[in-house]
Design an enzyme around this catalytic site. Structure first.
Site, PDB file in Angstrom:
ATOM      1  N   CYS A   1      -2.547  33.040  11.493  1.00 20.30           N
ATOM      2  CA  CYS A   1      -2.271  33.608  12.818  1.00 20.30           C
ATOM      3  C   CYS A   1      -1.893  32.535  13.827  1.00 20.30           C
ATOM      4  O   CYS A   1      -2.655  32.234  14.749  1.00 20.30           O
ATOM      5  CB  CYS A   1      -3.473  34.407  13.285  1.00 20.30           C
TER       6      CYS A   1
ATOM      7  N   GLU B   1       0.830  -1.212   0.000  1.00 17.27           N
ATOM      8  CA  GLU B   1       0.000   0.000   0.000  1.00 17.27           C
ATOM      9  C   GLU B   1       0.863   1.261   0.000  1.00 17.27           C
ATOM     10  O   GLU B   1       0.799   2.071   0.919  1.00 17.27           O
ATOM     11  CB  GLU B   1      -0.894   0.007   1.255  1.00 17.27           C
ATOM     12  N   PRO B   2       1.694   1.447  -1.015  1.00 15.76           N
ATOM     13  CA  PRO B   2       2.561   2.636  -1.011  1.00 15.76           C
ATOM     14  C   PRO B   2       1.783   3.912  -1.314  1.00 15.76           C
ATOM     15  O   PRO B   2       0.894   3.917  -2.163  1.00 15.76           O
ATOM     16  CB  PRO B   2       3.568   2.340  -2.128  1.00 15.76           C
TER      17      PRO B   2
HETATM   18  N1  PLP Z   1      -1.437   1.858   4.501  1.00 20.24           N
HETATM   19  C1  PLP Z   1      -1.895   2.281   5.692  1.00 20.24           C
HETATM   20  C2  PLP Z   1      -2.799   1.407   6.464  1.00 20.24           C
HETATM   21  C3  PLP Z   1      -1.511   3.546   6.186  1.00 20.24           C
HETATM   22  O1  PLP Z   1      -1.959   3.963   7.363  1.00 20.24           O
HETATM   23  C4  PLP Z   1      -0.637   4.354   5.398  1.00 20.24           C
HETATM   24  C5  PLP Z   1      -0.186   5.652   5.882  1.00 20.24           C
HETATM   25  O2  PLP Z   1      -0.450   6.114   6.926  1.00 20.24           O
HETATM   26  C6  PLP Z   1      -0.221   3.867   4.153  1.00 20.24           C
HETATM   27  C7  PLP Z   1      -0.624   2.622   3.739  1.00 20.24           C
HETATM   28  C8  PLP Z   1       0.667   4.673   3.247  1.00 20.24           C
HETATM   29  O3  PLP Z   1       1.888   4.933   3.789  1.00 20.24           O
HETATM   30  P1  PLP Z   1       3.005   5.668   2.918  1.00 20.24           P
HETATM   31  O4  PLP Z   1       2.398   6.880   2.346  1.00 20.24           O
HETATM   32  O5  PLP Z   1       4.073   5.959   3.887  1.00 20.24           O
HETATM   33  O6  PLP Z   1       3.453   4.687   1.875  1.00 20.24           O
END
Ligand code: PLP
Length: 415
Positions: free
Chosen positions: A345, A275-276
Site C-alpha cells: 500500500c 571489496e566488490p
Molecule cells: N565496501 C564498502 C565500504 C561499501 O560501503 C560498499 C557498498 O556500499 C561496498 C564495498 C560494495 O560496493 P559494490 O557492491 O558497489 O561493489
C-alpha cells in the site's frame, strides 16, 4: 541477457534449470541465483590480479545468503563486513576470519569486540574516536588490532546520490587532508597496528575514471604516510564497479580496471584489497514473480504482480531500472506499456514505470533481472509480507537456500 540465463524453446532457464520449474515448486516471489555466474565473476577478479599480492573481500552487504557466502569462501574469497551480524554470517558460512575486513562508520563496542575475538584481518576505521575504541578493546584482550584508516578522497563517483560515499559532505571516512595528522596521533595507541589505508567512493560506477582518480589520490597519500614513517602494508580501494541494468548499458571491464590498478601499485610492495559486491552477485540473480491482475485506471495500464517493494526496494528507493522479462516467451503475446506494481500500500511500490513489457496475463511468470545484489538483503516485512524464498542453481541442480518466511516467522519474538 545476464550471463547464465537464456531462453530455450521460449522458456527462460538459469543454467540448466527452467525457472518455471522452480516457480511451480517453490512459489513466488522467489530469488534465484546462478552459482556459475557468481564464481565466474569472482574468478575474473582473481585471475586479473595475477601475481600481485591481493585480497578480494566480497562485500557481504550485497547478498548475505549463507550458501552464497559459502560458495565464495570455498573459492577463496575474503569478506568485507559492516556489522556483527555480517561477521556471524561469514563465520557460519565457513569464511576465514583472517580474510575479513570490517568497514562501517558506526561500529559498536560489542561488534568490535566480537571481531577481535574472531581474529579478523583488519578494521577500516572511520574516525579517531573509533581508533581509540579499537585500541582500548584490543588492550583489554591483550591483542594488537590491525587497522586501516578509511579516508574520503573527495571524488564524485557520478552515481545515484544515495550510493555515492566519497565526497567531502558524506559521513564516511576522514578528510584526506587530515589523514597525516590522524596517523601521527594514532601512532601513540599501543594496541593498534596502523598498517592500512582504505576508501570506498560509491557503488554502481559505470565509468572507472572516478575510481582511478581515487586510486591516484590514495597512492599519493600512501607515499606521504610512508615518508612520515607509517609502515603501510595494504591499501584497500573498496568496491563499486557497476553492472548493466538497462539494455545497451556497458559495465566497466574488470580485467582492464584491475590491470590498471596493478600497474599503479607496482613497486610499492602494498597488498591490494578490494571489496566488490554488486559486480560479483548482481547479474547472477533474478526475482521471479507471478502476475496477479491486469487493470487499467484512467490512461494507465497496470500489471499487478506478487513481488513488491518489500521484496525488491531498489526501484522505489533509487529509481533504479531492472529489466522485466517473461519466463515463457511467446512472440504472439505482443507488448504493452504498463507500470509493473506490487501489492504493497504505497504509490512508491513499483518495479517498473511506463515500461514496454510482454503483454502478460494473470498467472504468467515474470523475471526481474539483475536482482542478485541489494535485492533480498534489503527485503522487509512491510505490510506483514513474509520475505521470499531464495534458490541457488548449480548446473542442472537447484536447491532452496532460504525458505520462504511463514506467518509464524512474522511474529517470532513478539508478545
Ligand atoms: N565496501 C564498502 C565500504 C561499501 O560501503 C560498499 C557498498 O556500499 C561496498 C564495498 C560494495 O560496493 P559494490 O557492491 O558497489 O561493489
Amino acid at each position: 541477457m545476464q550471463p547464465a540465463y537464456e531462453y530455450r524453446d521460449g522458456s527462460l532457464f538459469c543454467e540448466k534449470v527452467a525457472l518455471s520449474e522452480i516457480a511451480s515448486k517453490v512459489g513466488t516471489p522467489c530469488y534465484v541465483y546462478s552459482a556459475a555466474s557468481i564464481l565466474e565473476k569472482f574468478r575474473t577478479y582473481r585471475e586479473a590480479f595475477g601475481d600481485t599480492p591481493h585480497r578480494i573481500c566480497y562485500a557481504v552487504k550485497a547478498n548475505f545468503n549463507l550458501s552464497v557466502l559459502a560458495l565464495l569462501a570455498r573459492a577463496g574469497a575474503g569478506f568485507d563486513i559492516v556489522s556483527g551480524g555480517e561477521l556471524y554470517r561469514v563465520l557460519r558460512a565457513g569464511g576465514d576470519p583472517a580474510s575479513v575486513v570490517f568497514s562501517g562508520v558506526g561500529k559498536t563496542a560489542e561488534e568490535i569486540d566480537y571481531a577481535l575475538e574472531a581474529g579478523i584481518h583488519s578494521f577500516n576505521c572511520e574516525s579517531e574516536a573509533e581508533l581509540a575504541l579499537v585500541d582500548a578493546l584490543a588492550a583489554r584482550r591483550g591483542q594488537t588490532a590491525r587497522v586501516a584508516v578509511r579516508v574520503n578522497p573527495d571524488v564524485d563517483p557520478a552515481t545515484h546520490p544515495y550510493i555515492a560515499t566519497g565526497l567531502k559532505e558524506h559521513k564516511f571516512g576522514i578528510d584526506m587532508s587530515e589523514a597525516e595528522g590522524v596517523y601521527e596521533r594514532a601512532a601513540a595507541l599501543a594496541h593498534i597496528r596502523l598498517e592500512g589505508l582504505s576508501c570506498h567512493i560509491g557503488s554502481q560506477l559505470l565509468d572507472t575514471d572516478p575510481l582511478v582518480e581515487a586510486v591516484d589520490r590514495m597512492l599519493e597519500l600512501a607515499l606521504r604516510l610512508r615518508a612520515r614513517g607509517v609502515a603501510l602494508a595494504h591499501i584497500d580501494f573498496g568496491g563499486g564497479l557497476g553492472i548493466p541494468y538497462r539494455p545497451g548499458e556497458r559495465a566497466p571491464d574488470v580485467r582492464a580496471f584491475i590491470a590498471l590498478l596493478r600497474e599503479k601499485v607496482t613497486g610499492t610492495g602494498l597488498e591490494v584489497i578490494i571489496e566488490p559486491g554488486r559486480s560479483i552477485v548482481g547479474e547472477a540473480g533474478v526475482l521471479l514473480t507471478r502476475v496477479l491482475y491486469r487493470k487499467r485506471t484512467g490512461r494507465k495500464e497496470f500489471v499487478i504482480v506478487d513481488a513488491s517493494m518489500s521484496d525488491l526496494i531498489r526501484p522505489a528507493l533509487y529509481q533504479s531500472h531492472h529489466e522485466i522479462i517473461p519466463v515463457r516467451r511467446l512472440p504472439s503475446l505482443g507488448t504493452v506499456v504498463a507500470d509493473v506494481v506490487g501489492p504493497v500500500c504505497e504509490t512508491g511500490d513499483f518495479l517498473a514505470r511506463d515500461r514496454e513489457i510482454a503483454n502478460v496475463m494473470p498467472g504468467d511468470l515474470l523475471a526481474v533481472c539483475s536482482a542478485g545484489a541489494y535485492g533480498f538483503v534489503l527485503a522487509s516485512n512491510y505490510n506483514a509480507r513474509p520475505r521470499p524464498a531464495e534458490v541457488l542453481v548449480e548446473g542442472e541442480r537447484w536447491r532452496v537456500v532460504r525458505d520462504r518466511e511463514s506467518y509464524e516467522d512474522l511474529i517470532r519474538g513478539e508478545v
